[in-house]
Design an enzyme around this catalytic site. Structure first.
Site, short mmCIF file in Angstrom:
data_model
loop_
_atom_site.label_atom_id
_atom_site.label_comp_id
_atom_site.label_asym_id
_atom_site.label_seq_id
_atom_site.Cartn_x
_atom_site.Cartn_y
_atom_site.Cartn_z
CG ASN A 195 -58.36 19.91 72.66
OD1 ASN A 195 -59.53 19.58 72.53
ND2 ASN A 195 -57.87 21.03 72.16
CD1 TRP A 196 -59.33 12.99 72.04
CD2 TRP A 196 -61.47 12.32 72.00
NE1 TRP A 196 -59.37 11.70 72.50
CE2 TRP A 196 -60.68 11.26 72.47
CE3 TRP A 196 -62.85 12.14 71.90
CZ2 TRP A 196 -61.21 10.02 72.83
CZ3 TRP A 196 -63.38 10.90 72.26
CH2 TRP A 196 -62.57 9.86 72.71
CE LYS A 197 -56.52 20.40 68.54
NZ LYS A 197 -55.64 21.31 67.86
CG HIS B 28 -57.78 25.39 72.22
ND1 HIS B 28 -57.55 25.57 70.88
CD2 HIS B 28 -56.95 24.40 72.62
CE1 HIS B 28 -56.63 24.69 70.48
NE2 HIS B 28 -56.25 23.96 71.52
CD GLU C 160 -57.59 24.27 67.36
OE1 GLU C 160 -58.48 23.55 67.84
OE2 GLU C 160 -56.44 23.86 67.12
CD GLU D 208 -52.52 24.35 73.81
OE1 GLU D 208 -52.27 23.14 73.86
OE2 GLU D 208 -53.53 24.81 73.28
N GLY E 106 -50.65 21.71 66.07
CA GLY E 106 -51.05 20.95 64.90
C GLY E 106 -50.10 21.10 63.72
CB SER F 286 -46.33 19.45 67.72
OG SER F 286 -47.08 20.14 66.74
N GLY G 87 -53.08 17.60 71.54
CA GLY G 87 -54.14 17.55 70.55
C GLY G 87 -54.04 16.29 69.71
N GLY G 88 -53.42 16.41 68.55
CA GLY G 88 -53.36 15.32 67.56
C GLY G 88 -52.99 13.96 68.15
C1 PEP Z 1 -54.06 21.54 71.17
O1 PEP Z 1 -55.06 21.30 70.53
O2 PEP Z 1 -54.20 22.14 72.26
C2 PEP Z 1 -52.75 21.11 70.67
C3 PEP Z 1 -51.70 21.42 71.38
O3 PEP Z 1 -52.74 20.41 69.49
P1 PEP Z 1 -51.49 19.55 68.91
O4 PEP Z 1 -50.96 18.70 70.03
O5 PEP Z 1 -52.08 18.76 67.81
O6 PEP Z 1 -50.45 20.52 68.44
#
Ligand code: PEP
Length: 273
Positions: free
Chosen positions: A9-11, A99, A101, A171, A177, A217, A238-239
């Site tokens: 997930n690039w956000k 999500h 966010e 999640e 993040g 993460s 994500g990251g």
């Molecule tokens: C996400 O955006 O769904 C996520 C899990 O981010 P990260 O891996 O950066 O914690």
């Protein structure tokens, strides 16, 4: 057997040049890592403006391009929104719904998620529904109730034959993040809970087919340990998905760990009988 599903997930990241450079590099890195696409499904959830270019780069390469959100209406006066019709017109077959966010910054409710799930199914778009508790709920020991409620409200009105095609991403908000991953045991406890809630609603034959991912993460160091758990079928990343080489390493996780764990599961089930 559930096929592992690793998704990025690039956000809200990357310019068009960065996105296409990444796409070409990612294809190469997956080749270098000798990823066997018969053993893993791979998807990248990217900003809308990158979807067409990446679809061309990933054509016949085993990598799906998905959307990070969509609205539930087909069309109309909804400035700034993207409809399921627009996504399927572009050949997009996956979408993230709910999500954390979106829920946190844009007030998305589980009731809205239910409408979005419904709209996704109408257009043959496979959803990844995100659920997870915040730190307050976790510290107060309310995490299971919080996730159960989100799940049941989001699947409201969704039939068993549709639910089977969903993926659910667990999640925990405190792990997104933050660099703080849930332990594999914490993640397994919650993914198992999600499967049991889905089994109560849809029956275990359906729940056993639903892909449940862990997200929070995830990186190339912790992926194998997480994937070894019985109810964790994949990851939403994500990251670490922003770096093509790192994400390719995550996709190429050592699946022998998973096979061993599946063997243990069947031994455990035999012993139970
Ligand atoms: C996400 O955006 O769904 C996520 C899990 O981010 P990260 O891996 O950066 O914690």
């Amino acid at each position: 057997m559930r096929k592992p599903f690793i998704a990025g997930n690039w956000k809200m990241h990357k310019t068009i040049n960065e996105a296409t450079d990444y796409g070409e590099l990612f294809v190469q890195k997956l080749k270098d890592e000798q990823v066997d696409f018969s053993k893993v499904d791979v998807a990248l959830f990217v900003p809308y403006i990158h979807m067409s270019a990446l679809k061309v780069i990933f054509l016949l390469r085993g990598i799906d391009v998905g959307a990070q959100n969509m609205f539930y209406e087909e069309k109309g006066a909804f400035t700034g929104e993207i409809s399921p019709t627009m996504l399927s017109d572009l050949g997009i077959e996956r979408v993230i719904i709910g999500h954390s966010e979106r829920r946190k910054y844009f007030g998305e409710t589980s009731a809205a998620c239910a409408k979005k799930l419904n709209a996704a199914y109408t257009h043959d778009i496979k959803p990844v529904l995100c659920v997870g508790e915040d730190l307050k709920d976790r510290e107060a020991g309310r995490h299971k109730d919080a996730v159960r409620t989100m799940l049941l409200e989001s699947f409201e009105g969704i039939h068993a034959e549709e639910a089977e095609f969903a993926a659910v991403a667990y999640e925990p908000l405190w792990a997104i993040g933050t660099g703080k991953t849930a332990t594999p045991e914490q993640a397994e406890e919650m993914t198992a809970l999600i499967r049991s809630v889905l089994a109560e609603k849809y029956g275990s034959a359906v729940a056993d087919n639903i892909i449940i991912q862990y997200g929070g993460s995830v990186n190339e160091e912790n992926i194998a340990e997480l994937m070894a758990k019985e109810d964790i079928d994949g990851a939403l990343v994500g990251g670490a998905s922003l770096d093509a080489a790192k994400f390719a390493k995550i996709v190429a996780f050592d699946d022998s760990v998973r096979k061993d764990s599946l063997k243990q599961v069947s031994v455990k089930n035999i012993l139970k009988k």
